[in-house]
Design a protein around this motif. Structure first.
Motif, mmCIF file in Angstrom:
data_model
loop_
_atom_site.group_PDB
_atom_site.id
_atom_site.type_symbol
_atom_site.label_atom_id
_atom_site.label_comp_id
_atom_site.label_asym_id
_atom_site.label_seq_id
_atom_site.Cartn_x
_atom_site.Cartn_y
_atom_site.Cartn_z
ATOM 1 N N THR A 1 4.502 0.407 1.509
ATOM 2 C CA THR A 1 4.740 -0.466 2.826
ATOM 3 C C THR A 1 3.906 -1.599 2.427
ATOM 4 O OG1 THR A 1 4.713 1.441 3.832
ATOM 5 C CG2 THR A 1 4.453 -0.713 5.210
ATOM 6 N N LYS A 2 4.793 -2.916 2.538
ATOM 7 C CA LYS A 2 4.070 -4.310 2.588
ATOM 8 C C LYS A 2 2.842 -4.358 3.564
ATOM 9 C CE LYS A 2 8.370 -6.748 1.136
ATOM 10 N NZ LYS A 2 9.280 -7.848 1.404
ATOM 11 N N THR A 3 2.019 -5.163 3.093
ATOM 12 C CA THR A 3 0.661 -4.978 3.851
ATOM 13 C C THR A 3 0.996 -6.228 4.855
ATOM 14 O OG1 THR A 3 -0.157 -6.874 2.389
ATOM 15 C CG2 THR A 3 -0.906 -4.460 2.117
ATOM 16 N N ASP A 4 1.898 -6.832 4.956
ATOM 17 C CA ASP A 4 1.907 -7.879 5.941
ATOM 18 C C ASP A 4 3.119 -7.585 7.027
ATOM 19 O OD1 ASP A 4 4.233 -8.332 4.524
ATOM 20 O OD2 ASP A 4 4.319 -10.382 4.246
ATOM 21 N N VAL B 1 1.007 -1.119 0.089
ATOM 22 C CA VAL B 1 0.035 -0.052 0.026
ATOM 23 C C VAL B 1 0.813 1.150 0.117
ATOM 24 C CG1 VAL B 1 -1.538 1.258 1.484
ATOM 25 C CG2 VAL B 1 -1.829 -1.176 1.131
ATOM 26 N N ASP B 2 0.746 2.164 -1.041
ATOM 27 C CA ASP B 2 1.401 3.334 -0.924
ATOM 28 C C ASP B 2 0.801 4.498 -0.573
ATOM 29 O OD1 ASP B 2 0.088 3.808 -3.145
ATOM 30 O OD2 ASP B 2 1.744 3.133 -4.554
ATOM 31 N N TYR C 1 2.545 -1.431 8.685
ATOM 32 C CA TYR C 1 1.002 -1.252 7.981
ATOM 33 C C TYR C 1 -0.051 -1.918 9.089
ATOM 34 C CZ TYR C 1 -2.748 -1.754 4.853
ATOM 35 O OH TYR C 1 -3.913 -1.642 4.215
ATOM 36 N N LYS C 2 0.218 -2.821 9.633
ATOM 37 C CA LYS C 2 -0.794 -3.430 10.302
ATOM 38 C C LYS C 2 -1.193 -2.453 11.512
ATOM 39 C CE LYS C 2 -0.137 -8.317 9.444
ATOM 40 N NZ LYS C 2 0.444 -9.613 9.926
ATOM 41 N N THR C 3 0.015 -1.734 12.084
ATOM 42 C CA THR C 3 -0.352 -0.798 13.247
ATOM 43 C C THR C 3 -1.069 0.469 12.884
ATOM 44 O OG1 THR C 3 1.682 -1.586 14.428
ATOM 45 C CG2 THR C 3 0.861 0.867 15.067
#
Length: 149
Positions: free
Chosen positions: A78-81, A54-55, A85-87
């Motif tokens: 940023t990688k979704t995993d 996701v950019d 990104y999760k934060t």
């Protein structure tokens, strides 16, 4: 700083893509050098790698009088995993839920105001009827119009 009562809507913004990297040739060369022909074949077949990124992660908040504010959580690939990104996605979801609540309350207040103003409007026409300024038929017609009947 904007008061909550000015919020009329929002739009989530999530721009992303899948990235596929091909390392087949490099892996085939290394596999062939280490293990011969069989290593080259295995290296070539296992060389692909795919992941989602996701950019941009943001929320546009819309206010009365055409005001707009964009809250940006992420503005680089940023990688979704990833933990980052999760934060950020968790914070994004919390804000979206809060905005839903605020907008729901604001819409309920608008509906309540509309009911009060309809009642006030009918009361005004009732006073005109009682004064003899308008007829019963005119009052009934206006009442139906206000109530949308």
């Amino acid at each position: 700083v904007y008061p909550y009562k000015e919020i009329i809507g929002y739009k989530p913004i999530i721009n992303g893509k899948s990235i596929k990297k091909h390392h087949g040739i490099t892996r085939a060369i290394v596999g062939g050098a280490l293990l011969g022909g069989a290593g080259a074949i295995v290296g070539a077949v296992t060389g692909g790698k795919q992941y989602d990124v996701v950019d941009k992660l943001a929320i546009s908040i819309f206010f009365k009088d055409n005001k707009q504010f964009e809250m940006i959580f992420l503005n680089s690939e940023t990688k979704t995993d990833s933990f980052t990104y999760k934060t950020l996605q968790e914070s994004f979801n919390l804000l979206a839920n809060k905005l839903e609540s605020i907008i729901s309350i604001n819409n309920a207040n608008v509906t309540d105001s509309k009911k009060v103003s309809d009642a006030d409007e009918i009361s005004k026409f009732k006073a005109l009827l009682d004064e003899g300024t308008i007829t019963k038929g005119e009052f009934d017609a206006k009442k139906k119009q206000i109530l949308g009947l």
